[in-house]
Motif scaffolding. Sequence first.
Motif, PDB file in Angstrom:
ATOM      1  N   ASN A 106      24.210 -51.540 -24.209  1.00 25.48           N
ATOM      2  CA  ASN A 106      23.116 -52.517 -24.258  1.00 25.48           C
ATOM      3  C   ASN A 106      21.748 -51.847 -24.198  1.00 25.48           C
ATOM      4  O   ASN A 106      20.795 -52.323 -24.815  1.00 25.48           O
ATOM      5  N   LEU A 107      21.661 -50.736 -23.454  1.00 27.67           N
ATOM      6  CA  LEU A 107      20.391 -50.013 -23.369  1.00 27.67           C
ATOM      7  C   LEU A 107      19.973 -49.523 -24.753  1.00 27.67           C
ATOM      8  O   LEU A 107      18.809 -49.669 -25.154  1.00 27.67           O
ATOM      9  N   ILE A 108      20.905 -48.949 -25.484  1.00 28.62           N
ATOM     10  CA  ILE A 108      20.593 -48.475 -26.839  1.00 28.62           C
ATOM     11  C   ILE A 108      20.226 -49.649 -27.747  1.00 28.62           C
ATOM     12  O   ILE A 108      19.246 -49.600 -28.492  1.00 28.62           O
ATOM     13  N   LEU A 109      21.024 -50.687 -27.681  1.00 27.79           N
ATOM     14  CA  LEU A 109      20.823 -51.845 -28.555  1.00 27.79           C
ATOM     15  C   LEU A 109      19.480 -52.518 -28.306  1.00 27.79           C
ATOM     16  O   LEU A 109      18.774 -52.909 -29.242  1.00 27.79           O
ATOM     17  N   ASN A 110      19.103 -52.635 -27.036  1.00 27.90           N
ATOM     18  CA  ASN A 110      17.906 -53.400 -26.665  1.00 27.90           C
ATOM     19  C   ASN A 110      16.656 -52.553 -26.505  1.00 27.90           C
ATOM     20  O   ASN A 110      15.578 -53.091 -26.222  1.00 27.90           O
ATOM     21  N   TYR A 111      16.782 -51.241 -26.685  1.00 30.53           N
ATOM     22  CA  TYR A 111      15.675 -50.357 -26.329  1.00 30.53           C
ATOM     23  C   TYR A 111      14.373 -50.675 -27.059  1.00 30.53           C
ATOM     24  O   TYR A 111      14.332 -50.906 -28.262  1.00 30.53           O
ATOM     25  N   GLN A 112      13.326 -50.670 -26.262  1.00 31.12           N
ATOM     26  CA  GLN A 112      11.955 -50.765 -26.762  1.00 31.12           C
ATOM     27  C   GLN A 112      11.119 -49.809 -25.925  1.00 31.12           C
ATOM     28  O   GLN A 112      11.559 -49.344 -24.870  1.00 31.12           O
ATOM     29  N   GLU A 113       9.951 -49.501 -26.380  1.00 32.42           N
ATOM     30  CA  GLU A 113       9.064 -48.674 -25.569  1.00 32.42           C
ATOM     31  C   GLU A 113       8.815 -49.379 -24.244  1.00 32.42           C
ATOM     32  O   GLU A 113       8.550 -50.576 -24.197  1.00 32.42           O
ATOM     33  N   THR A 114       8.930 -48.639 -23.158  1.00 34.40           N
ATOM     34  CA  THR A 114       8.755 -49.216 -21.825  1.00 34.40           C
ATOM     35  C   THR A 114       7.418 -49.931 -21.703  1.00 34.40           C
ATOM     36  O   THR A 114       6.376 -49.400 -22.094  1.00 34.40           O
ATOM     37  N   GLY A 115       7.485 -51.147 -21.189  1.00 34.23           N
ATOM     38  CA  GLY A 115       6.273 -51.931 -21.000  1.00 34.23           C
ATOM     39  C   GLY A 115       5.968 -52.865 -22.147  1.00 34.23           C
ATOM     40  O   GLY A 115       4.975 -53.584 -22.119  1.00 34.23           O
ATOM     41  N   THR A 116       6.810 -52.844 -23.186  1.00 30.60           N
ATOM     42  CA  THR A 116       6.596 -53.729 -24.331  1.00 30.60           C
ATOM     43  C   THR A 116       7.675 -54.798 -24.380  1.00 30.60           C
ATOM     44  O   THR A 116       8.730 -54.665 -23.768  1.00 30.60           O
ATOM     45  N   SER A 117       7.421 -55.848 -25.115  1.00 28.00           N
ATOM     46  CA  SER A 117       8.387 -56.931 -25.274  1.00 28.00           C
ATOM     47  C   SER A 117       8.186 -57.582 -26.628  1.00 28.00           C
ATOM     48  O   SER A 117       7.058 -57.820 -27.056  1.00 28.00           O
ATOM     49  N   LYS A 118       9.290 -57.827 -27.324  1.00 25.77           N
ATOM     50  CA  LYS A 118       9.208 -58.483 -28.624  1.00 25.77           C
ATOM     51  C   LYS A 118       8.833 -59.953 -28.481  1.00 25.77           C
ATOM     52  O   LYS A 118       8.238 -60.560 -29.362  1.00 25.77           O
ATOM     53  N   ASN A 119       9.195 -60.508 -27.364  1.00 24.57           N
ATOM     54  CA  ASN A 119       8.931 -61.919 -27.096  1.00 24.57           C
ATOM     55  C   ASN A 119       7.951 -62.030 -25.930  1.00 24.57           C
ATOM     56  O   ASN A 119       8.207 -61.523 -24.840  1.00 24.57           O
ATOM     57  N   LYS A 120       6.836 -62.674 -26.147  1.00 28.71           N
ATOM     58  CA  LYS A 120       5.808 -62.789 -25.102  1.00 28.71           C
ATOM     59  C   LYS A 120       6.316 -63.536 -23.870  1.00 28.71           C
ATOM     60  O   LYS A 120       5.763 -63.410 -22.784  1.00 28.71           O
ATOM     61  N   LYS A 121       7.373 -64.328 -24.036  1.00 33.02           N
ATOM     62  CA  LYS A 121       7.895 -65.116 -22.919  1.00 33.02           C
ATOM     63  C   LYS A 121       8.868 -64.309 -22.055  1.00 33.02           C
ATOM     64  O   LYS A 121       9.238 -64.755 -20.977  1.00 33.02           O
ATOM     65  N   THR A 122       9.293 -63.146 -22.539  1.00 35.69           N
ATOM     66  CA  THR A 122      10.224 -62.325 -21.772  1.00 35.69           C
ATOM     67  C   THR A 122       9.495 -61.184 -21.075  1.00 35.69           C
ATOM     68  O   THR A 122       8.409 -60.777 -21.478  1.00 35.69           O
ATOM     69  N   ALA A 123      10.113 -60.666 -20.015  1.00 35.92           N
ATOM     70  CA  ALA A 123       9.509 -59.574 -19.255  1.00 35.92           C
ATOM     71  C   ALA A 123       9.506 -58.291 -20.092  1.00 35.92           C
ATOM     72  O   ALA A 123      10.371 -58.100 -20.939  1.00 35.92           O
ATOM     73  N   PRO A 124       8.527 -57.412 -19.880  1.00 35.08           N
ATOM     74  CA  PRO A 124       8.478 -56.141 -20.613  1.00 35.08           C
ATOM     75  C   PRO A 124       9.763 -55.331 -20.396  1.00 35.08           C
ATOM     76  O   PRO A 124      10.354 -55.370 -19.319  1.00 35.08           O
ATOM     77  N   PHE A 125      10.175 -54.617 -21.405  1.00 32.39           N
ATOM     78  CA  PHE A 125      11.393 -53.817 -21.319  1.00 32.39           C
ATOM     79  C   PHE A 125      11.195 -52.666 -20.338  1.00 32.39           C
ATOM     80  O   PHE A 125      10.150 -52.021 -20.315  1.00 32.39           O
ATOM     81  N   ASP A 126      12.223 -52.404 -19.510  1.00 32.02           N
ATOM     82  CA  ASP A 126      12.170 -51.296 -18.560  1.00 32.02           C
ATOM     83  C   ASP A 126      13.541 -50.634 -18.521  1.00 32.02           C
ATOM     84  O   ASP A 126      14.535 -51.261 -18.149  1.00 32.02           O
ATOM     85  N   VAL A 127      13.605 -49.365 -18.897  1.00 31.23           N
ATOM     86  CA  VAL A 127      14.872 -48.647 -18.914  1.00 31.23           C
ATOM     87  C   VAL A 127      15.510 -48.585 -17.532  1.00 31.23           C
ATOM     88  O   VAL A 127      16.743 -48.496 -17.395  1.00 31.23           O
TER      89      VAL A 127
END
Length: 252
Positions: A106-127
């Motif tokens: 899931n980490l690989i599948l969902n990875y984004q640069e830390t602190g970013t989010s594709k959806n403004k309603k979701t929390a920023p991605f954190d590894v």
Amino acid sequence: MIFKKKESLKPKQADLLLNLNKKTSFTESIKSIRTNLAFSEVDKKMQVILITSAQPGDGKSFISANLALAYKDEDKKVLLIDADLRCGRQNQIFRIVNSANKGYSNLILNYQETGTSKNKKTAPFDVKDYIVKTKQGIDLIPNGPTPPNPIELLASNNNEKVIAQLKKMYDIIIIDCTPVLGISDAIVMTKYSDANILVVSNKKTKLELVSRVEKVFSQSHATLTGVVINKVDVSEGGYYGYYSNSYYGESE
């Protein structure tokens, strides 16, 4: 104290032998792997260590877990990644939950640069949300749910970005991979590793299989750094270099 049978250990202790006694031949053998890795490439930083085997049941996950503990004893910040997306067992060894929504897949599948989010309603991605703190003092990323395409996931650009970020966070990263023969996952992961260790079983793994593994590494332009012989009866004598003097092992 020498345990002649793995069953004589309590289930939660059976694989983490380095925690049982710091003054055994097994402990010294694991430390010798750590030492030889440090001296194998003096001018090269040994940060990412990949552990694999020729076939299931040789003890790759067992060696991976205990080597991670050995580095932790050196006061290193250690991460153990269960990159065996098909049949990983580090969550069982460390007795942690392998969440269907987390893990390495899931980490690989969902990875984004830390602190970013594709959806403004979701929390920023954190590894860090995918990393489990174990009671033994090392960090662990369990394998997660088995994806339909493990090899494609491991070969993805996302995985390359994941490893790059994790290298900035840890002193040592141990990657527990699938067996080499018949599956290409471990070979794909060698492009991220500084050292590649093959675990074989004493009196079980045939030299023919080791030769086949060497051929696979050579054809892939990857280097096999060393071999660990697992499940050696301590009464048979000494050991040297990359050879692990362990009678114990794992069942995969």
